[in-house]
Write an enzyme that holds these catalytic residues in place. Structure first.
Site, short mmCIF file in Angstrom:
data_model
loop_
_atom_site.label_atom_id
_atom_site.label_comp_id
_atom_site.label_asym_id
_atom_site.label_seq_id
_atom_site.Cartn_x
_atom_site.Cartn_y
_atom_site.Cartn_z
N THR A 79 0.83 -1.21 0.00
CA THR A 79 0.00 0.00 0.00
C THR A 79 0.86 1.26 0.00
O THR A 79 0.53 2.24 -0.65
CB THR A 79 -0.99 0.03 1.20
OG1 THR A 79 -0.25 -0.19 2.41
CG2 THR A 79 -2.06 -1.02 1.07
N GLN A 139 1.15 -13.39 -1.20
CA GLN A 139 -0.15 -13.42 -1.88
C GLN A 139 -0.19 -12.33 -2.94
O GLN A 139 -1.17 -12.22 -3.68
CB GLN A 139 -1.28 -13.20 -0.87
CG GLN A 139 -1.32 -14.25 0.22
CD GLN A 139 -2.27 -13.86 1.34
OE1 GLN A 139 -3.49 -13.92 1.19
NE2 GLN A 139 -1.72 -13.44 2.47
N HIS A 144 -0.31 -16.56 -5.49
CA HIS A 144 -1.43 -16.14 -6.33
C HIS A 144 -1.00 -15.67 -7.71
O HIS A 144 -1.72 -14.96 -8.39
CB HIS A 144 -2.24 -15.04 -5.61
CG HIS A 144 -2.92 -15.55 -4.37
ND1 HIS A 144 -3.42 -14.73 -3.39
CD2 HIS A 144 -3.16 -16.82 -3.93
CE1 HIS A 144 -3.95 -15.47 -2.41
NE2 HIS A 144 -3.79 -16.74 -2.72
N CYS A 192 -3.40 -18.32 -21.26
CA CYS A 192 -4.62 -18.68 -21.98
C CYS A 192 -5.34 -19.76 -21.19
O CYS A 192 -4.75 -20.79 -20.84
CB CYS A 192 -4.30 -19.18 -23.38
SG CYS A 192 -5.75 -19.87 -24.21
N SER A 195 -4.69 -9.75 5.71
CA SER A 195 -5.85 -9.92 6.60
C SER A 195 -6.02 -11.39 6.98
O SER A 195 -6.82 -11.72 7.85
CB SER A 195 -7.12 -9.40 5.91
OG SER A 195 -7.37 -10.14 4.73
P1 NAD Z 1 -6.15 -7.75 2.29
O1 NAD Z 1 -6.53 -6.52 1.52
O2 NAD Z 1 -7.19 -8.71 2.63
O3 NAD Z 1 -5.44 -7.32 3.65
C1 NAD Z 1 -4.41 -6.36 3.69
C2 NAD Z 1 -4.17 -6.04 5.16
O4 NAD Z 1 -3.05 -5.16 5.25
C3 NAD Z 1 -5.34 -5.34 5.84
O5 NAD Z 1 -5.70 -6.09 6.98
C4 NAD Z 1 -4.79 -3.96 6.20
O6 NAD Z 1 -5.24 -3.53 7.46
C5 NAD Z 1 -3.31 -4.19 6.24
N1 NAD Z 1 -2.50 -3.03 5.85
C6 NAD Z 1 -2.65 -2.24 4.74
N2 NAD Z 1 -1.67 -1.32 4.66
C7 NAD Z 1 -0.88 -1.51 5.77
C8 NAD Z 1 0.31 -0.87 6.25
N3 NAD Z 1 0.89 0.13 5.57
N4 NAD Z 1 0.84 -1.31 7.41
C9 NAD Z 1 0.28 -2.34 8.11
N5 NAD Z 1 -0.83 -3.00 7.69
C10 NAD Z 1 -1.40 -2.59 6.52
O7 NAD Z 1 -4.95 -8.42 1.49
P2 NAD Z 1 -4.46 -9.93 1.48
O8 NAD Z 1 -4.58 -10.53 2.82
O9 NAD Z 1 -3.18 -9.92 0.77
O10 NAD Z 1 -5.53 -10.66 0.55
C11 NAD Z 1 -5.96 -10.00 -0.62
C12 NAD Z 1 -5.85 -10.79 -1.91
O11 NAD Z 1 -5.78 -9.82 -2.95
C13 NAD Z 1 -4.62 -11.59 -2.06
O12 NAD Z 1 -5.04 -12.82 -2.50
C14 NAD Z 1 -3.78 -10.90 -3.16
O13 NAD Z 1 -3.47 -11.85 -4.16
C15 NAD Z 1 -4.66 -9.89 -3.79
N6 NAD Z 1 -4.12 -8.50 -3.90
C16 NAD Z 1 -2.81 -8.28 -4.20
C17 NAD Z 1 -2.31 -6.97 -4.28
C18 NAD Z 1 -0.86 -6.78 -4.62
O14 NAD Z 1 -0.25 -7.62 -5.28
N7 NAD Z 1 -0.23 -5.69 -4.14
C19 NAD Z 1 -3.15 -5.89 -4.05
C20 NAD Z 1 -4.51 -6.14 -3.75
C21 NAD Z 1 -4.97 -7.46 -3.69
ZN ZN Z 2 -4.72 -20.37 -26.20
#
Ligand code: NAD
Ligand code: ZN
Length: 248
Positions: free
Chosen positions: A28, A103, A123, A131, A198
């Site tokens: 983030t 992830q 993931h 494809c 999360s």
């Molecule tokens: P999630 O969105 O479910 O959880 C992210 C967690 O990080 C939240 O609980 C939030 O409170 C915490 N958080 C956010 N910024 C923070 C910071 N600066 N410091 C401390 N904590 C912080 O994400 P997840 O558990 O990874 O699951 C989401 C799914 O979405 C995964 O399967 C992933 O593949 C995908 N995804 C990936 C990306 C990426 O590659 N950057 C982005 C979005 C979603």
């Molecule tokens: Zn193909």
């Protein structure tokens, strides 16, 4: 608290086979929104969740067109790793990091300088397409160039099948070999360091329980509560770009 940070630092210092489990929260601060955090994509627009569903993607041209439109302007194409990714590079240099199970699909661990062989992309990656019919894999930029040139739902160049980013959607099975590597890493670590997840998506989240059952200590670094906080030796809520460098 300062006391929790000290306990976590001691635990990191005493561990020899650390496995990281990272999620969207670690990226983030690189400008890529998570799904469920306060500024998360789904927190802001719950309807966006269907764009991450395999069945919806396969059955609806509209969903695919929306997905491609979103992809072209995705912040991940320009994103730079932040201090939290760098912390895992520093930990690797101490020789005590055996894997980063992520992830995330943004390749920011690799861009930060983590050994690609240590990064287990549960993931998949958004930097490739696959494809769904013939399994042909290509660079994502190829598909994006076609979208920018006017194709709204570019089909596979080999077989005409449905093209998708090489990421795991809901309703889609994980790659069995990748999942197995992650399981082996989880059961053989002495510390599992969770950062920015999360822990609500399975089977990814279950790897934390697997590590704990196998005797590993768990540290959870996440801004909001997770279902595994009870099993953690220490829970740190601070921003990851500060917490992780302080830990290593
Ligand atoms: P999630 O969105 O479910 O959880 C992210 C967690 O990080 C939240 O609980 C939030 O409170 C915490 N958080 C956010 N910024 C923070 C910071 N600066 N410091 C401390 N904590 C912080 O994400 P997840 O558990 O990874 O699951 C989401 C799914 O979405 C995964 O399967 C992933 O593949 C995908 N995804 C990936 C990306 C990426 O590659 N950057 C982005 C979005 C979603
Ligand atoms: Zn193909």
């Amino acid at each position: 608290s300062a006391e929790d940070l000290t306990r976590a630092r001691d635990l990191v210092a005493a561990s020899r086979r650390i496995v990281a489990m990272t999620g969207a929260g670690i990226s983030t601060d690189s400008g890529i929104p998570d799904f469920r955090g306060p500024n998360g994509v789904w927190t802001k627009d719950p309807a966006a969740e269907k764009l991450s569903n395999l069945q919806a993607y396969v059955s609806s041209k509209e969903v695919r067109e929306q997905s491609w439109r979103n992809r072209t302007g995705h912040p991940a194409w320009q994103a730079r790793p932040n201090a939290a990714h760098q912390a895992f590079v520093d930990l690797e240099r101490t020789g005590r990091l055996s894997a980063i199970i992520t992830q995330n699909i943004d390749e920011l661990h690799q861009k930060a300088g983590s050994d690609p062989d240590l990064v287990i992309e549960l993931h998949g990656t958004m930097f490739q397409t696959v494809c769904l019919d013939c399994d042909d894999r290509r660079d994502m930029q190829e598909a994006l160039a076609r979208v920018r040139a006017g194709e709204t739902d570019p089909p596979c160049s080999e077989c005409g099948g449905i093209l998708k980013s090489a990421t795991i959607s809901f309703g889609q099975a994980l790659d069995v070999d990748v999942l197995e590597r992650a399981r082996v890493a989880a059961v053989s670590c002495d510390l599992m360091l969770v950062a920015g997840s999360s822990l609500t998506v399975h089977p990814a989240a279950g790897l934390v329980g697997l590590a704990a059952s196998a005797g590993a200590a768990v540290i959870v670094c996440n801004a909001s509560p997770t279902p595994y906080d009870d099993q953690a030796a220490v829970v740190l809520r601070g921003p990851l770009a500060e917490v992780l460098p302080a830990l290593v």
